[in-house]
Write a protein that holds these residues in place. Structure first.
Motif, PDB file in Angstrom:
ATOM      1  N   GLY A  46      21.067  -5.014-124.565  1.00 21.29           N
ATOM      2  CA  GLY A  46      22.226  -4.229-124.194  1.00 21.29           C
ATOM      3  C   GLY A  46      22.492  -4.265-122.695  1.00 21.29           C
ATOM      4  N   ALA A  47      23.648  -3.767-122.343  1.00 19.00           N
ATOM      5  CA  ALA A  47      24.067  -3.794-120.936  1.00 19.00           C
ATOM      6  C   ALA A  47      24.632  -2.436-120.548  1.00 19.00           C
ATOM      7  CB  ALA A  47      25.114  -4.876-120.726  1.00 19.00           C
ATOM      8  N   LEU A  48      24.570  -2.147-119.273  1.00 22.77           N
ATOM      9  CA  LEU A  48      25.078  -0.888-118.736  1.00 22.77           C
ATOM     10  C   LEU A  48      26.007  -1.209-117.576  1.00 22.77           C
ATOM     11  CD1 LEU A  48      24.827   2.282-118.341  1.00 22.77           C
ATOM     12  CD2 LEU A  48      22.934   1.781-116.808  1.00 22.77           C
ATOM     13  N   ARG A  49      27.172  -0.589-117.575  1.00 21.09           N
ATOM     14  CA  ARG A  49      28.091  -0.718-116.436  1.00 21.09           C
ATOM     15  C   ARG A  49      28.160   0.641-115.768  1.00 21.09           C
ATOM     16  NH1 ARG A  49      31.335  -5.135-116.121  1.00 21.09           N
ATOM     17  NH2 ARG A  49      33.047  -3.970-115.225  1.00 21.09           N
ATOM     18  N   LEU A  50      27.566   0.711-114.600  1.00 24.98           N
ATOM     19  CA  LEU A  50      27.383   1.992-113.930  1.00 24.98           C
ATOM     20  C   LEU A  50      28.140   2.000-112.605  1.00 24.98           C
ATOM     21  CD1 LEU A  50      25.700   4.696-113.822  1.00 24.98           C
ATOM     22  CD2 LEU A  50      23.980   3.400-112.574  1.00 24.98           C
ATOM     23  N   PRO A  51      29.104   2.901-112.448  1.00 23.64           N
ATOM     24  CA  PRO A  51      29.787   2.975-111.155  1.00 23.64           C
ATOM     25  C   PRO A  51      28.879   3.623-110.113  1.00 23.64           C
ATOM     26  CG  PRO A  51      30.685   4.584-112.676  1.00 23.64           C
ATOM     27  CD  PRO A  51      29.611   3.869-113.416  1.00 23.64           C
ATOM     28  N   LEU A  52      29.010   3.181-108.894  1.00 25.10           N
ATOM     29  CA  LEU A  52      28.192   3.755-107.821  1.00 25.10           C
ATOM     30  C   LEU A  52      28.892   4.975-107.241  1.00 25.10           C
ATOM     31  CD1 LEU A  52      27.267   0.415-106.060  1.00 25.10           C
ATOM     32  CD2 LEU A  52      25.648   1.954-107.171  1.00 25.10           C
ATOM     33  N   ALA A  53      28.092   5.895-106.737  1.00 31.71           N
ATOM     34  CA  ALA A  53      28.673   7.069-106.091  1.00 31.71           C
ATOM     35  C   ALA A  53      28.981   6.774-104.628  1.00 31.71           C
ATOM     36  CB  ALA A  53      27.696   8.240-106.207  1.00 31.71           C
ATOM     37  N   ALA A  54      28.297   5.786-104.073  1.00 30.48           N
ATOM     38  CA  ALA A  54      28.526   5.393-102.673  1.00 30.48           C
ATOM     39  C   ALA A  54      28.338   3.885-102.598  1.00 30.48           C
ATOM     40  CB  ALA A  54      27.522   6.097-101.766  1.00 30.48           C
ATOM     41  N   PRO A  55      29.005   3.227-101.657  1.00 35.91           N
ATOM     42  CA  PRO A  55      28.869   1.759-101.589  1.00 35.91           C
ATOM     43  C   PRO A  55      27.415   1.347-101.386  1.00 35.91           C
ATOM     44  CG  PRO A  55      30.551   2.553-100.069  1.00 35.91           C
ATOM     45  CD  PRO A  55      29.845   3.745-100.570  1.00 35.91           C
ATOM     46  N   LEU A  56      27.070   0.244-102.014  1.00 36.55           N
ATOM     47  CA  LEU A  56      25.713  -0.274-101.881  1.00 36.55           C
ATOM     48  C   LEU A  56      25.760  -1.442-100.898  1.00 36.55           C
ATOM     49  CD1 LEU A  56      22.833   0.060-103.173  1.00 36.55           C
ATOM     50  CD2 LEU A  56      23.479  -1.738-104.757  1.00 36.55           C
ATOM     51  N   GLU A  57      25.295  -1.188 -99.689  1.00 40.91           N
ATOM     52  CA  GLU A  57      25.368  -2.247 -98.672  1.00 40.91           C
ATOM     53  C   GLU A  57      24.281  -3.288 -98.874  1.00 40.91           C
ATOM     54  OE1 GLU A  57      25.416  -0.635 -94.788  1.00 40.91           O
ATOM     55  OE2 GLU A  57      27.285   0.460 -95.102  1.00 40.91           O
ATOM     56  N   ASP A  58      23.096  -2.791 -99.208  1.00 38.60           N
ATOM     57  CA  ASP A  58      21.983  -3.693 -99.507  1.00 38.60           C
ATOM     58  C   ASP A  58      20.980  -2.911-100.342  1.00 38.60           C
ATOM     59  OD1 ASP A  58      19.877  -2.428 -97.810  1.00 38.60           O
ATOM     60  OD2 ASP A  58      21.279  -2.948 -96.214  1.00 38.60           O
ATOM     61  N   VAL A  59      19.938  -3.605-100.783  1.00 39.52           N
ATOM     62  CA  VAL A  59      18.950  -2.933-101.632  1.00 39.52           C
ATOM     63  C   VAL A  59      17.610  -2.816-100.911  1.00 39.52           C
ATOM     64  CG1 VAL A  59      20.020  -3.526-103.828  1.00 39.52           C
ATOM     65  CG2 VAL A  59      18.442  -5.131-102.766  1.00 39.52           C
ATOM     66  N   ASP A  60      17.625  -2.978 -99.595  1.00 43.18           N
ATOM     67  CA  ASP A  60      16.390  -2.889 -98.810  1.00 43.18           C
ATOM     68  C   ASP A  60      15.733  -1.523 -99.031  1.00 43.18           C
ATOM     69  OD1 ASP A  60      14.415  -2.815 -96.940  1.00 43.18           O
ATOM     70  OD2 ASP A  60      15.609  -3.678 -95.321  1.00 43.18           O
ATOM     71  N   PRO A  61      14.503  -1.498 -99.558  1.00 40.42           N
ATOM     72  CA  PRO A  61      13.869  -0.196 -99.843  1.00 40.42           C
ATOM     73  C   PRO A  61      13.663   0.648 -98.588  1.00 40.42           C
ATOM     74  CG  PRO A  61      12.289  -1.993-100.090  1.00 40.42           C
ATOM     75  CD  PRO A  61      13.629  -2.617 -99.922  1.00 40.42           C
ATOM     76  N   ALA A  62      13.593  -0.001 -97.431  1.00 39.74           N
ATOM     77  CA  ALA A  62      13.330   0.730 -96.194  1.00 39.74           C
ATOM     78  C   ALA A  62      14.610   1.259 -95.556  1.00 39.74           C
ATOM     79  CB  ALA A  62      12.597  -0.186 -95.214  1.00 39.74           C
ATOM     80  N   ARG A  63      15.763   1.044 -96.193  1.00 44.10           N
ATOM     81  CA  ARG A  63      17.020   1.457 -95.554  1.00 44.10           C
ATOM     82  C   ARG A  63      17.853   2.376 -96.443  1.00 44.10           C
ATOM     83  NH1 ARG A  63      19.989  -1.398 -91.925  1.00 44.10           N
ATOM     84  NH2 ARG A  63      21.668  -1.642 -93.423  1.00 44.10           N
ATOM     85  N   GLN A  64      17.318   2.805 -97.576  1.00 41.99           N
ATOM     86  CA  GLN A  64      18.149   3.582 -98.501  1.00 41.99           C
ATOM     87  C   GLN A  64      18.256   5.036 -98.063  1.00 41.99           C
ATOM     88  OE1 GLN A  64      19.937   2.008-100.719  1.00 41.99           O
ATOM     89  NE2 GLN A  64      18.915   0.157 -99.997  1.00 41.99           N
TER      90      GLN A  64
END
Lengths: 496, 498
Positions: A46-64
């Motif tokens: 299955g698949a999920l289409r999830l809208p973000l609440a805020a723009p995702l600039e990157d996925v760097d764990p140290a910058r979230q």
């Protein structure tokens, strides 16, 4: 009926009889089939289409800085250790807890699990981990945690690979719980530079670029994930949209969830919806600049006294002036300033909640004789000194517990030294309380969001301690999944 | 209550039988005491040839003198209400009689049937009587049932009538005690009578408290060599061994025998599924098991009463999970197994096990059971069943496929009545925490699956099941572990269905 007509109808009649017989057989089979109630584990697919609440600039764990960004990052990158719901430390990428080195005094050895597969198909080795920790040491939201580790003679973090799967590292002082520090989300192991290409070992791998075509980010199931493949095969993270557009997309079935509401209309939504409240663990701070107007304790106290928490609740915060249950130093003052002051308020761009809070703050302070100019600041990390009097900061807990949250708040507020000192005593509640008492900051409240989603989605849960959505645990019931074609394909092997 | 009494009686009987068996086995002349069916030969053939071999061995060791004498074979059948007792006696003693008649040391072989009341006579009186009648040797064979076993025991006597002392008083010597037993399978049941088929009204189900919770696999084997099966239960990080016992007040309970955590030296798996999966299969006096937390299978066995867990690459190698008759391969990252099986034995190609018949389903499986069932005509029928990740129960009897839908991960197979027809124990397909149900199903030779019995809704979840003869009455029981509901502090429960 003529002979010709009868001849034309005969095949149709035969077909009808055949169909009805087949139907009757199917019904009879279903009725005769023994059925039971009980337990089947969640299905994969299955698949999920999830809208973000805020723009995702990157996925760097140290910058979230946003809980959803942290959730996405946690789904892609694994930490060396994790802390379970009961507070116990569990090895994740590491094979076991750190053991004292037999060759270097005061150092510890961490051995990685063998044959860990990265998203690019390569094996994860100790050198990857060393590079990831050294990179995290340059990131403000992660660097304070590494205050628990010693610095080498070269001025870099004292961590080195001593074998393909072994790394040696030295704590800053005795008694540091290395495994607890390394369980922190900002210290998750990202191979290379995750802002360019996200390569981890987590449940999902990023397909394409983060915020790629149409600002969508596609995550796909990683079969060799350290903690097991996620149930969903694909998660598409959609760029944030206006409320009406977002709700319309949910109603039209283009998305599976919305952060705004269950329906565009007052009437109940067509098809059932469920809602999950985010745990209220992420504080939002009003941090005063050391050089701005709020360096005056009297004005700072007046601003604090002017905040109407009920209006902040309407903006999306829970009313709580403490961090992790610990009181901070800021004290209110009822004495109004002699002249109408003007505050320049910096708000991280791209976070709608912080924008709403800034608007609300501006309105309520204006009513109390304080002018507020709201300006956008870089979304991540503290802006350089000057140009602003106060800024809004959203804090994410890196680990369960009061000390990690207070440490993260100190780091986000720019009190790096205090945060680094706390990193070496993350289990010490007294040290955390003492640090909070000295922390002169205004706690506006804690983030509170509701995710509305299709009722068919199962186990849509947030981590109770960290407040992040657990993407890897979401699954779809078998009845809404396509026929197990994927499983059959997998069983048959690759097509030749 | 009725269930408890039934099980308690079974256990008491089993204890008596075990003591008697131990006596008999001790007296046996190095023969094989128990015979199990195989695909190559029928149970009757196996019993008869084993008996003949034991008699031949005993005669070979005995010094019967040079002169050719006569031998008397007395057969005593203690099988009340057996419809074909005489045919069974003839089939079992036939090879022995033929061997004796072919033996040049004997001039003639006289076979006689004796009364069942003489079966218990273990004295040398019959041998003296045989000596007086002029026989050189006497072979007494007693056929009887103990629990669900057919026992063939005997006594071989040298009558010693040749010496001068024998003119006054014969001094017979017992030179052998043949002993062989076999479960009363469908073939033997044809001779001794069939058991009534299990129905909804006759199913006996009982739950016993286990020592812990969070079990991921179970299997039974005789770990300590006392003739009774112990139950090996695997957690994700440890193993427990329990056995069926009774309390001072005579109530059935599970007794802890030993427990052990997996040593830190055992290699850990690099990646694990979100739900720990495991398999366990009996392997001689041990149990082979593998959990998804470990990188290789482990063998659990008792050494001086201590549970020892050691890495075991045989017979499935490092990457596969032992199933008993084959090896399973876990789908990477997922909590189920691949459809294609690996063959037993290191180095064997992966698909060899299914080269003839192909996989039962292409979708893989949560649980798989397979068994060769003895039919009444002595032939063997292959029965295989799996629960797929879609919750479908797929079965294959011989080459015939069949199945049913809406079942859970727990699956066990047994032939409860030894009639050559398989019974399955399955769990339900709901969500964890919604309550579970046990279902007893019968798989006919046509591969049709019929519901026999269904339990009430249970509060806990049933994830694993197995079959074993825990009370050693010769009849298999179906076992399932019910994990307590979330939030409960109770231990798991072992369901015994028979």
């Amino acid at each position: 009926m003529t002979a010709a007509t009868s001849a034309r109808w005969r095949p149709r009649l035969t077909a009808r009889i055949f169909t009805m017989s087949a139907l009757a057989c199917a019904v009879a089979t279903l009725a005769a089939t023994p059925r039971a109630h009980g337990v089947l584990p969640p299905a994969f697919g299955g698949a999920l289409r999830l809208p973000l609440a805020a723009p995702l600039e990157d996925v760097d764990p140290a910058r979230q800085a946003h809980p959803l960004g942290a959730a996405v990052s946690a789904a892609i990158f694994d930490t060396l250790y994790a802390i379970d719901a009961r507070g116990a430390l569990l090895p994740v990428l590491a094979e076991s807890l750190p053991v004292p080195s037999t060759t270097t005094t005061g150092a510890f050895i961490i051995t990685l699990r063998s044959a860990l597969r990265r998203h690019d198909g390569q094996r994860l080795v100790a050198a990857d981990v060393v590079a990831a920790l050294r990179r995290a040491a340059t990131m403000p939201r992660a660097a304070w945690l590494l205050g628990a580790l010693a610095i080498g003679a070269d001025g870099l973090l004292d961590v080195r690979a001593v074998g393909a799967l072994q790394l040696e590292l030295r704590p800053a002082r005795e008694g540091v719980e290395l495994a607890r520090v390394l369980a922190a989300r900002p210290l998750a192991i990202a191979v290379g530079d995750p802002r360019r290409r996200a390569i981890g070992t987590g449940a999902f791998a990023v397909r394409g670029a983060v915020g790629g075509s149409d600002h969508e980010t596609v995550l796909v199931q990683h079969d060799a994930a350290t903690l097991g493949a996620p149930y969903l095969e694909r998660v598409t993270l959609l760029a944030p949209r206006a409320r009406d557009e977002d709700l319309r997309a949910l109603e039209l079935g283009e998305t599976d969830a919305s952060w705004f509401g269950a329906t565009l209309y007052a009437a109940p939504a067509e098809g059932s919806r469920s809602a999950a409240e985010t745990p209220v663990v992420c504080p939002v701070l009003l941090v005063a600049s050391e050089t701005g107007a709020l360096r005056d304790a009297g004005l700072r106290g007046y601003v604090l006294a002017s905040i109407d928490r009920r209006r902040l609740e309407r903006a999306g915060l829970s009313a709580d002036a403490r961090i992790a249950g610990v009181d901070v130093a800021a004290a209110p003052s009822a004495r109004a300033p002699a002249t109408r002051p003007t505050l320049r308020l910096a708000v991280p761009s791209g976070d709608p909640l912080l924008a709403r809070i800034a608007e609300s703050l501006a309105a309520m302070l204006d009513e109390r004789g304080v002018s507020v100019i709201v300006g956008a600041a870089p979304a991540v990390d503290a802006p350089a000194a000057g140009g602003w009097d106060a800024r809004l900061v959203s804090v994410l807990p890196p680990l369960p517990g009061a000390a990690p949250l207070i440490g993260a708040a100190l780091a986000a507020a720019g009190r790096a030294d205090a945060a680094r000192a706390l990193a070496a005593q993350l289990s010490d509640a007294n040290a955390a309380a003492e640090a909070a008492r000295r922390f002169d900051v205004v706690v506006l409240g804690r983030r509170r969001d509701t995710l509305h989603y299709r009722a068919a989605l199962r186990d849509v849960r947030f981590d109770a301690a960290l407040g992040t959505l657990e993407l890897a645990n979401i699954w779809l019931p078998r009845v809404v999944l396509p026929v197990a074609a994927a499983a059959v394909r997998r069983a048959r092997g690759p097509r030749r | 209550m009725r269930h408890g009494v039934a099980l308690a009686l079974a256990l008491a009987t089993a204890t008596c039988v075990r003591a008697a068996d131990a006596q008999d086995a001790g007296a046996a002349d190095g023969g094989v005491p128990a015979v199990s069916a195989s695909a190559e030969r029928s149970t009757v053939d196996a019993l008869a040839s084993t008996l003949a071999a034991q008699v031949a061995n005993a005669l070979g060791a005995a010094s019967l003198g040079e002169a050719r004498g006569d031998v008397r074979v007395e057969t005593c059948v203690v099988l009340s209400a057996a419809p074909r007792a005489d045919a069974l006696a003839a089939a079992l003693t036939g090879p022995t009689l033929s061997a004796l008649r072919a033996d040049v040391r004997f001039q003639s072989v006289d076979a006689v049937a004796i009364d069942a009341s003489d079966a218990a006579d273990e004295s040398d009186a019959p041998a003296r009587a045989a000596a007086r009648r002029g026989y050189e040797a006497l072979l007494r064979i007693v056929l009887e049932t103990r629990g669900n076993h057919l026992v063939v025991r005997g006594a071989l006597w040298r009558t010693s009538r040749g010496g001068w002392r024998a003119l006054f008083r014969a001094a017979p010597a017992r030179v052998g005690s043949p002993f062989v037993r076999a479960r009363l399978d469908a073939e033997l049941r044809l001779y001794v009578g069939a058991l009534p088929q299990v129905t909804e009204d006759t199913v006996v189900a009982r739950a016993l408290a286990l020592p812990g919770r969070g079990y991921v696999a179970l299997a039974a084997a005789d770990l300590d060599g006392d003739g009774r099966s112990e139950l090996v239960l695997a957690h994700s990080d440890s193993v427990e061994v329990v056995r069926l016992g009774s309390s001072a007040r005579g109530r059935l309970q599970l007794e802890s025998v030993a427990s052990q955590t997996f040593a830190a030296t055992l290699p850990r798996a690099s990646s694990r599924p979100r739900r720990t999966i495991a398999t366990a299969a009996a392997d001689g006096n041990g149990v082979l098991l593998r959990t998804s937390e470990l990188a290789a299978p482990t063998r659990a066995q008792l050494v001086d009463g201590r549970l020892v867990l050691s890495a075991s690459l045989a017979p499935c190698g490092q990457n596969l999970y032992p199933l008993g008759d084959a090896c399973a391969l876990a789908v990477p990252g997922h909590d189920h197994f691949s459809a294609r099986l690996g063959a037993l034995g290191a180095g064997a190609p992966r698909d060899q096990a299914q080269r003839r018949s192909g996989p039962l389903t292409l979708a893989g499986f949560y649980a798989r059971v397979a068994r060769k069932l003895r039919r009444a005509d002595g032939s063997v029928l292959d029965v295989e069943a799996v629960v797929t990740p879609a919750g479908r129960l797929a079965v294959r009897v011989g080459a015939r496929p069949g199945g049913a839908v809406a079942y859970g991960t727990a699956l066990a197979l047994a032939d409860l009545e030894d009639d050559g027809i398989a019974e399955l124990l399955a769990s339900g397909p709901g969500l964890s925490g919604e309550g579970d149900r046990l279902a007893l199903l019968r798989v006919r030779e046509s591969a049709q699956v019929l519901a026999v019995w269904q339990s009430d809704v249970l509060a806990g979840d049933i994830w694993i099941a197995a079959s074993a003869d825990l009370d050693d009455d010769g009849l298999e029981e179906l076992l399932a572990v019910e994990e307590p509901a979330r939030g409960s502090t109770e231990p798991a429960r072992l369901w015994i269905v028979q």
